[in-house]
Scaffold this motif. Structure first.
Motif, PDB file in Angstrom:
ATOM      1  N   MET A   1      12.627  30.050   2.020  1.00 53.29           N
ATOM      2  CA  MET A   1      11.619  29.039   1.744  1.00 53.29           C
ATOM      3  C   MET A   1      11.922  28.312   0.434  1.00 53.29           C
ATOM      4  O   MET A   1      11.633  27.126   0.323  1.00 53.29           O
ATOM      5  N   LEU A   2      12.470  29.047  -0.524  1.00 50.06           N
ATOM      6  CA  LEU A   2      12.799  28.412  -1.796  1.00 50.06           C
ATOM      7  C   LEU A   2      13.907  27.375  -1.612  1.00 50.06           C
ATOM      8  O   LEU A   2      13.865  26.295  -2.219  1.00 50.06           O
ATOM      9  N   ILE A   3      14.872  27.683  -0.760  1.00 49.07           N
ATOM     10  CA  ILE A   3      15.953  26.731  -0.488  1.00 49.07           C
ATOM     11  C   ILE A   3      15.404  25.498   0.221  1.00 49.07           C
ATOM     12  O   ILE A   3      15.778  24.367  -0.116  1.00 49.07           O
ATOM     13  N   ILE A   4      14.490  25.703   1.159  1.00 46.67           N
ATOM     14  CA  ILE A   4      13.876  24.560   1.848  1.00 46.67           C
ATOM     15  C   ILE A   4      13.098  23.708   0.856  1.00 46.67           C
ATOM     16  O   ILE A   4      13.172  22.474   0.889  1.00 46.67           O
ATOM     17  N   THR A   5      12.366  24.363  -0.055  1.00 48.28           N
ATOM     18  CA  THR A   5      11.631  23.627  -1.090  1.00 48.28           C
ATOM     19  C   THR A   5      12.589  22.789  -1.924  1.00 48.28           C
ATOM     20  O   THR A   5      12.333  21.608  -2.191  1.00 48.28           O
ATOM     21  N   PHE A   6      13.694  23.392  -2.331  1.00 54.81           N
ATOM     22  CA  PHE A   6      14.694  22.676  -3.119  1.00 54.81           C
ATOM     23  C   PHE A   6      15.242  21.468  -2.340  1.00 54.81           C
ATOM     24  O   PHE A   6      15.364  20.366  -2.883  1.00 54.81           O
ATOM     25  N   LEU A   7      15.561  21.674  -1.067  1.00 53.93           N
ATOM     26  CA  LEU A   7      16.100  20.581  -0.256  1.00 53.93           C
ATOM     27  C   LEU A   7      15.093  19.451  -0.071  1.00 53.93           C
ATOM     28  O   LEU A   7      15.455  18.278  -0.104  1.00 53.93           O
ATOM     29  N   VAL A   8      13.846  19.809   0.104  1.00 56.85           N
ATOM     30  CA  VAL A   8      12.788  18.786   0.235  1.00 56.85           C
ATOM     31  C   VAL A   8      12.690  17.979  -1.049  1.00 56.85           C
ATOM     32  O   VAL A   8      12.586  16.744  -1.013  1.00 56.85           O
ATOM     33  N   LEU A   9      12.750  18.650  -2.204  1.00 54.16           N
ATOM     34  CA  LEU A   9      12.657  17.930  -3.478  1.00 54.16           C
ATOM     35  C   LEU A   9      13.894  17.066  -3.731  1.00 54.16           C
ATOM     36  O   LEU A   9      13.777  15.955  -4.256  1.00 54.16           O
ATOM     37  N   VAL A  10      15.076  17.552  -3.343  1.00 49.86           N
ATOM     38  CA  VAL A  10      16.293  16.737  -3.468  1.00 49.86           C
ATOM     39  C   VAL A  10      16.182  15.501  -2.583  1.00 49.86           C
ATOM     40  O   VAL A  10      16.519  14.388  -3.003  1.00 49.86           O
ATOM     41  N   ALA A  11      15.679  15.679  -1.368  1.00 47.10           N
ATOM     42  CA  ALA A  11      15.487  14.538  -0.468  1.00 47.10           C
ATOM     43  C   ALA A  11      14.502  13.542  -1.063  1.00 47.10           C
ATOM     44  O   ALA A  11      14.701  12.320  -0.960  1.00 47.10           O
ATOM     45  N   GLN A  12      13.459  14.045  -1.707  1.00 44.25           N
ATOM     46  CA  GLN A  12      12.471  13.158  -2.333  1.00 44.25           C
ATOM     47  C   GLN A  12      13.101  12.352  -3.466  1.00 44.25           C
ATOM     48  O   GLN A  12      12.900  11.148  -3.566  1.00 44.25           O
ATOM     49  N   VAL A  13      13.868  13.028  -4.329  1.00 43.95           N
ATOM     50  CA  VAL A  13      14.516  12.328  -5.447  1.00 43.95           C
ATOM     51  C   VAL A  13      15.500  11.296  -4.915  1.00 43.95           C
ATOM     52  O   VAL A  13      15.542  10.153  -5.385  1.00 43.95           O
ATOM     53  N   PHE A  14      16.301  11.669  -3.935  1.00 40.02           N
ATOM     54  CA  PHE A  14      17.264  10.744  -3.333  1.00 40.02           C
ATOM     55  C   PHE A  14      16.545   9.548  -2.721  1.00 40.02           C
ATOM     56  O   PHE A  14      16.932   8.395  -2.938  1.00 40.02           O
ATOM     57  N   SER A  15      15.511   9.829  -1.970  1.00 41.51           N
ATOM     58  CA  SER A  15      14.754   8.766  -1.309  1.00 41.51           C
ATOM     59  C   SER A  15      14.114   7.821  -2.316  1.00 41.51           C
ATOM     60  O   SER A  15      14.124   6.597  -2.125  1.00 41.51           O
ATOM     61  N   THR A  17      14.954   7.373  -5.663  1.00 41.73           N
ATOM     62  CA  THR A  17      15.860   6.682  -6.589  1.00 41.73           C
ATOM     63  C   THR A  17      16.931   5.838  -5.896  1.00 41.73           C
ATOM     64  O   THR A  17      17.211   4.733  -6.333  1.00 41.73           O
ATOM     65  N   ILE A  18      17.510   6.341  -4.831  1.00 43.56           N
ATOM     66  CA  ILE A  18      18.594   5.622  -4.167  1.00 43.56           C
ATOM     67  C   ILE A  18      18.061   4.626  -3.135  1.00 43.56           C
ATOM     68  O   ILE A  18      18.451   3.454  -3.111  1.00 43.56           O
ATOM     69  N   LEU A  19      17.152   5.089  -2.287  1.00 48.82           N
ATOM     70  CA  LEU A  19      16.645   4.237  -1.209  1.00 48.82           C
ATOM     71  C   LEU A  19      15.436   3.403  -1.635  1.00 48.82           C
ATOM     72  O   LEU A  19      15.011   2.522  -0.894  1.00 48.82           O
ATOM     73  N   ASP A  20      14.874   3.715  -2.799  1.00 51.78           N
ATOM     74  CA  ASP A  20      13.695   3.018  -3.314  1.00 51.78           C
ATOM     75  C   ASP A  20      12.530   3.061  -2.315  1.00 51.78           C
ATOM     76  O   ASP A  20      11.791   2.095  -2.158  1.00 51.78           O
ATOM     77  N   SER A  21      12.427   4.170  -1.613  1.00 52.20           N
ATOM     78  CA  SER A  21      11.368   4.364  -0.616  1.00 52.20           C
ATOM     79  C   SER A  21      10.968   5.840  -0.617  1.00 52.20           C
ATOM     80  O   SER A  21      11.527   6.644   0.127  1.00 52.20           O
ATOM     81  N   PRO A  22       9.997   6.224  -1.452  1.00 54.30           N
ATOM     82  CA  PRO A  22       9.641   7.644  -1.571  1.00 54.30           C
ATOM     83  C   PRO A  22       9.081   8.217  -0.269  1.00 54.30           C
ATOM     84  O   PRO A  22       8.436   7.519   0.511  1.00 54.30           O
ATOM     85  N   LEU A  23       9.373   9.474  -0.049  1.00 57.56           N
ATOM     86  CA  LEU A  23       8.830  10.183   1.107  1.00 57.56           C
ATOM     87  C   LEU A  23       7.393  10.589   0.791  1.00 57.56           C
ATOM     88  O   LEU A  23       7.125  11.206  -0.234  1.00 57.56           O
TER      89      LEU A  23
END
Length: 140
Positions: A1-15, A17-23
């Motif tokens: 679950m901690l890894i999933i949490t980390f991946l969700v937060l990485v996806a949020q930061v990527f979304s 900052t890079i895509l300019d469209s927050p999840l």
């Protein structure tokens, strides 16, 4: 679950900052998962007798005082866990109609962590003490 949490937060930061469209759902999902991870970690530490105590003062007491203190604190922890379970059930029932909009689920699933994992913690506490008595282990 901690890894999933980390991946969700990485996806949020990527979304964001890079895509300019927050999840919209990522923050709530990360919070939801973190609550469960934290309570599971506490349960694990209770099972392994990993809670904190100040050994410097504790070790200076005679054996009888150590035994008394041990069972006194185990009783206090049990009472707190029973209160967490009780309050968790009440809060969970009140949260049934409230929805986490971004995840499209009820808040009851987040607040059920209190009674569910509180029960697991109480079970682990009792399990550890029964094991200690069965194995004739002393209190140190």
């Amino acid at each position: 679950m901690l890894i999933i949490t980390f991946l969700v937060l990485v996806a949020q930061v990527f979304s964001r900052t890079i895509l300019d469209s927050p999840l919209t759902w990522s923050e709530q999902l990360a919070r939801f998962l973190f609550v469960y991870v934290a309570y599971l970690a506490v349960s694990s530490e209770i099972k392994d007798d990993g809670h904190v105590r100040i050994d410097y003062f504790y070790n200076k007491f005679p054996r009888k005082v150590k035994v008394w203190l041990h069972y006194f604190f185990q009783t206090c922890i049990s009472i707190v866990l029973l209160l967490i379970i009780y309050v968790g059930v009440i809060i969970s029932i009140r949260r049934i109609p409230v929805e986490i909009v971004s995840l499209n689920i009820s808040y009851v699933y987040m607040f059920m962590a209190l009674p569910l994992l509180g029960t697991l913690m109480l079970y682990r506490l009792i399990e550890r003490e029964v094991k200690r008595v069965k194995n004739n282990e002393g209190v140190e």
